[in-house]
Structure formats: structure tokens, C-alpha cells
Design a protein around this motif. Structure first.
Motif, short mmCIF file in Angstrom:
data_model
loop_
_atom_site.label_atom_id
_atom_site.label_comp_id
_atom_site.label_asym_id
_atom_site.label_seq_id
_atom_site.Cartn_x
_atom_site.Cartn_y
_atom_site.Cartn_z
N MET A 148 0.84 -1.18 0.00
CA MET A 148 0.00 0.00 0.00
C MET A 148 0.88 1.24 0.00
N LYS A 149 0.46 2.22 -0.75
CA LYS A 149 1.19 3.49 -0.86
C LYS A 149 0.42 4.56 -0.10
N LYS A 150 1.13 5.61 0.27
CA LYS A 150 0.51 6.71 1.00
C LYS A 150 0.18 7.84 0.03
N TYR A 151 -1.04 8.38 0.14
CA TYR A 151 -1.51 9.44 -0.75
C TYR A 151 -2.17 10.56 0.04
N GLU A 152 -2.18 11.74 -0.57
CA GLU A 152 -3.03 12.83 -0.12
C GLU A 152 -4.10 13.01 -1.18
N LEU A 153 -5.32 13.20 -0.73
CA LEU A 153 -6.44 13.40 -1.64
C LEU A 153 -7.09 14.74 -1.30
N MET A 154 -7.01 15.69 -2.23
CA MET A 154 -7.69 16.98 -2.03
C MET A 154 -9.04 16.87 -2.71
N THR A 155 -10.09 17.16 -1.96
CA THR A 155 -11.44 17.11 -2.49
C THR A 155 -12.10 18.47 -2.37
N ILE A 156 -12.96 18.79 -3.32
CA ILE A 156 -13.71 20.05 -3.30
C ILE A 156 -15.19 19.72 -3.43
N TYR A 157 -15.97 20.22 -2.48
CA TYR A 157 -17.41 19.99 -2.45
C TYR A 157 -18.15 21.31 -2.62
N PRO A 158 -19.45 21.26 -2.99
CA PRO A 158 -20.25 22.49 -3.03
C PRO A 158 -20.37 23.09 -1.63
N LEU A 159 -20.68 24.38 -1.55
CA LEU A 159 -20.78 25.04 -0.26
C LEU A 159 -22.01 24.63 0.55
N GLU A 160 -23.07 24.21 -0.10
CA GLU A 160 -24.28 23.83 0.62
C GLU A 160 -23.96 22.69 1.58
N ASP A 161 -24.39 22.83 2.84
CA ASP A 161 -24.07 21.84 3.87
C ASP A 161 -24.52 20.44 3.51
N GLU A 162 -25.75 20.30 3.00
CA GLU A 162 -26.28 18.97 2.68
C GLU A 162 -25.44 18.30 1.60
N LYS A 163 -25.14 19.03 0.54
CA LYS A 163 -24.36 18.47 -0.57
C LYS A 163 -22.93 18.17 -0.14
N SER A 164 -22.37 19.04 0.67
CA SER A 164 -21.00 18.85 1.15
C SER A 164 -20.91 17.61 2.03
N LYS A 165 -21.84 17.46 2.96
CA LYS A 165 -21.83 16.28 3.85
C LYS A 165 -22.07 15.00 3.07
N LYS A 166 -23.03 15.02 2.14
CA LYS A 166 -23.34 13.85 1.34
C LYS A 166 -22.13 13.46 0.47
N GLY A 167 -21.49 14.47 -0.12
CA GLY A 167 -20.30 14.22 -0.94
C GLY A 167 -19.18 13.60 -0.13
N ALA A 168 -18.94 14.14 1.07
CA ALA A 168 -17.88 13.62 1.94
C ALA A 168 -18.18 12.18 2.37
N GLU A 169 -19.44 11.89 2.69
CA GLU A 169 -19.82 10.53 3.06
C GLU A 169 -19.59 9.56 1.89
N ASP A 170 -19.97 10.00 0.69
CA ASP A 170 -19.80 9.16 -0.49
C ASP A 170 -18.32 8.88 -0.78
N VAL A 171 -17.49 9.90 -0.62
CA VAL A 171 -16.05 9.74 -0.85
C VAL A 171 -15.47 8.75 0.15
N LYS A 172 -15.81 8.90 1.43
CA LYS A 172 -15.29 7.99 2.46
C LYS A 172 -15.76 6.55 2.21
N SER A 173 -17.02 6.39 1.85
CA SER A 173 -17.53 5.03 1.62
C SER A 173 -16.87 4.40 0.40
N THR A 174 -16.61 5.20 -0.64
CA THR A 174 -15.92 4.69 -1.82
C THR A 174 -14.50 4.26 -1.47
N LEU A 175 -13.82 5.09 -0.70
CA LEU A 175 -12.44 4.77 -0.31
C LEU A 175 -12.38 3.47 0.51
N THR A 176 -13.27 3.34 1.49
CA THR A 176 -13.25 2.13 2.32
C THR A 176 -13.69 0.91 1.52
N LYS A 177 -14.58 1.11 0.56
CA LYS A 177 -15.04 0.01 -0.31
C LYS A 177 -13.87 -0.60 -1.08
#
Length: 94
Positions: A1-30
């Protein structure tokens, strides 16, 4: 396994930002990534408009990941409507 930094940019709206962050984390763990740190960078102006957005919420994620999984993760990120942009950077081990 290699070490990475991942910069992500989400919309400013709280709902979209939280949903996007949850989706990113679930994809990464998947795909077997080990998230080491998640650091918010705050809201910033974008250099150019992305998906009709002029500002975005930036988050930096440090993780360990099998390099073979990067292409599969990128495919999943592209269909995430709540993720404006992302960039993986491989960290050099000392």
C-alpha cells in the motif's frame, strides 16, 4: 500500500457537502483504503467555475491505498454529483 493525499472540493451547501464527503469515504473504504487523517481547508474561491459553482469547500484526506485501485476509485468519483473536483498526490516515503 502506498501513502496518498487526496484533495477534495465539495459544493458550499451543507447537505451536498456532507453527502459528498460521506460518499467519498464510503468509496475509499469500499476499495480498501485506510484513511489516516481528514483535515478541512475551509471555503475558498475556485480558479474557474466548476458545475456552476464559484466557491467550494476544500478537504484534505491522507490515506493508504493499493495503487491498483486508483482507476476504480476515479470512476466512482466521476459519478458523484456532490464532488466538484479531486486530486490524488502520492507521498514519498522517507
Amino acid at each position: 500500500m502506498k501513502k496518498y493525499e487526496l484533495m477534495t472540493i465539495y459544493p458550499l451547501e451543507d447537505e451536498k457537502s456532507k453527502k459528498g464527503a460521506e460518499d467519498v469515504k464510503s468509496t475509499l473504504t469500499k476499495f480498501g483504503a485506510e484513511i489516516e487523517e481528514e483535515k478541512p481547508f475551509g471555503d475558498r474561491d475556485l480558479t474557474y467555475e466548476i458545475k456552476k459553482q464559484k466557491k467550494g469547500h476544500f478537504v484534505l484526506i491522507t490515506l493508504k491505498l493499493n495503487p491498483d485501485k486508483l482507476v476504480d476509485i476515479a470512476k466512482e468519483f466521476k459519478i458523484n454529483q456532490n464532488l466538484l473536483k479531486y486530486q490524488f498526490v502520492k507521498l514519498e516515503e522517507k
